[in-house]
Design an enzyme around this catalytic site. Structure first.
Site, PDB file in Angstrom:
ATOM      1  N   LYS A  90       0.854  -1.189   0.000  1.00  0.00           N
ATOM      2  CA  LYS A  90       0.000   0.000   0.000  1.00  0.00           C
ATOM      3  C   LYS A  90       0.882   1.230   0.000  1.00  0.00           C
ATOM      4  CE  LYS A  90      -4.524   0.721   0.220  1.00  0.00           C
ATOM      5  NZ  LYS A  90      -5.553  -0.097  -0.406  1.00  0.00           N
ATOM      6  N   LEU A 189     -24.752   4.179  -0.914  1.00  0.00           N
ATOM      7  CA  LEU A 189     -25.196   4.009  -2.299  1.00  0.00           C
ATOM      8  C   LEU A 189     -24.248   4.693  -3.284  1.00  0.00           C
ATOM      9  CD1 LEU A 189     -28.970   4.653  -1.585  1.00  0.00           C
ATOM     10  CD2 LEU A 189     -27.982   2.451  -2.265  1.00  0.00           C
ATOM     11  N   GLY A 190     -22.941   4.495  -3.050  1.00  0.00           N
ATOM     12  CA  GLY A 190     -21.951   4.944  -4.031  1.00  0.00           C
ATOM     13  C   GLY A 190     -21.985   4.018  -5.229  1.00  0.00           C
ATOM     14  N   HIS A 191     -20.906   4.020  -6.020  1.00  0.00           N
ATOM     15  CA  HIS A 191     -20.866   3.171  -7.226  1.00  0.00           C
ATOM     16  C   HIS A 191     -21.160   1.716  -6.883  1.00  0.00           C
ATOM     17  CE1 HIS A 191     -19.554   6.361  -9.760  1.00  0.00           C
ATOM     18  NE2 HIS A 191     -18.398   6.537  -9.151  1.00  0.00           N
ATOM     19  N   VAL A 192     -20.514   1.212  -5.845  1.00  0.00           N
ATOM     20  CA  VAL A 192     -20.662  -0.203  -5.477  1.00  0.00           C
ATOM     21  C   VAL A 192     -22.034  -0.457  -4.858  1.00  0.00           C
ATOM     22  CG1 VAL A 192     -19.796  -2.078  -4.020  1.00  0.00           C
ATOM     23  CG2 VAL A 192     -18.182  -0.583  -5.211  1.00  0.00           C
TER      24      VAL A 192
END
Length: 357
Positions: A90, A189-192
């Site tokens: 990372k 409720l984002g993209h995913v």
């Protein structure tokens, strides 16, 4: 001695509680662009360390180091459990993504990634855009998720894996993976989250939705006939399945006793605030799908995609997340353990096997 070196020196890197078995920690700076970053390589037993680059305005370098160490270790486990021939790493850039980020800064980061000669492969994470990754890719080939190396946005694959994981969880608890008539609370409720909600709706589930962003909620109500609740209440509504797709640490001493659902299976990272919260879910008879097992679709798409390969292999490997979770649930029940402990053990077993080969 600048602030970066002073803070890190005082945090005693080798005695750091998150140091564990990390192979490499690289502190980088570029005065011309203001770049200050930490690249952590946790384990390269299975292959080069793949993990995203996060841009975040950490209060001090010691916090950035802690984040890099925790996240890189998490990527080792995620990549191992997903069956990828990749280790875990990372990168964190200490900067405000809205004010400090520039093309030149991301290019400077790319030059530092290039110096690691492929030991670390970078990709998009919090505070980083596809355009930022294109800037990195101008300086190094050791990058994924760019136009030249991938399928673009990984979120549809994350959502697909989460949906398959929800079906596997439902089968384990209810004896069938059929979601028609099941009530599901989707938090975030984002993209995913939106895409998971879409697949649940198409499978016949009744949706309760929540998000801090009102337009996202209205969109889901309109598209799926969903019922809306306050995000702070999403975990406590009467539902069969709770799907956390927002921030981490949402499963904690306060929230776990309030959960009504029999299943918790969602895309959020680091859902358990402490290991005790996983034990508390087990005691309450709630099945928990370990976050890094169920949300691995995105990293699978980043790891396996090539510019001309299509997504057949990526989809197959992502759909197999359901099978992996079924194995985890069965083993946890057999051993009287928690699913997250079994997931860790399975990831460690693959690493141990590779080390002894």
């Amino acid at each position: 001695m600048n602030a970066l070196h002073k803070s890190v020196h005082h945090s005693a890197v080798f005695d750091h509680p998150e140091m564990g078995d990390h192979e490499d920690i690289v502190f980088v700076q570029d005065k011309a662009t203001g770049l200050k970053a930490i690249i952590a390589v946790h384990d390269t037993t299975l292959g080069p360390a793949l993990g995203g680059c996060r841009v975040w305005p950490y209060e001090n370098p010691a916090d950035a180091l802690t984040d890099a160490l925790r996240l890189s270790r998490g990527m080792t486990y995620k990549n191992s459990l997903a069956g990828l021939d990749l280790g875990g790493g990372k990168a964190v850039i200490i900067a405000d993504p809205r004010k400090d980020k520039s093309e030149a800064l991301m290019e400077a980061f790319g030059r530092h990634v290039e110096r690691l000669s492929g030991t670390y492969i970078t990709a998009e994470d919090v505070g980083v855009s596809p355009d930022d990754m294109e800037a990195v890719a101008r300086q190094t080939a050791h990058v994924r998720g760019t136009k030249a190396t991938g399928l673009g946005d990984p979120s549809p694959y994350t959502a697909l894996g989460v949906f398959e994981g929800i079906k596997a969880s439902t089968k384990f608890v209810y004896g069938s993976s059929d979601l028609s008539g099941k009530t599901v609370s989707v938090q975030g409720l984002g993209h995913v989250g939106h895409d998971v909600a879409r697949q649940l709706h198409e499978a016949g589930a009744r949706l309760i939705v929540s998000d801090i962003h009102a337009p996202a909620v209205l969109r889901a109500i309109d598209a799926f006939g969903a019922t809306a609740v306050d995000p702070a209440e999403a975990h406590m509504v009467e539902a069969d399945i709770f799907v956390p797709c927002a921030l981490g640490a949402g499963l904690n001493a306060r929230t776990v006793p309030q959960i009504q659902a029999k299943i918790v299976a969602g895309a959020a990272n680091n859902q358990l605030q402490t290991p005790a919260d996983g034990e508390a879910l087990k005691k309450r008879g709630i099945l928990y799908a370990p976050d890094y097992a169920i949300n691995a679709g995105g990293v699978i798409s980043i790891a396996l995609a090539t510019a001309d390969s299509g997504d057949k292999l990526v989809r197959e490997k992502t759909i197999a997340i359901g099978e992996t979770l079924a194995t985890i649930f069965e083993r946890a029940a057999r051993e009287g353990s928690t699913p997250e402990r079994v997931a860790d053990t399975m990831a460690e077993e693959r690493l141990a096997k590779a080390k002894s080969a």
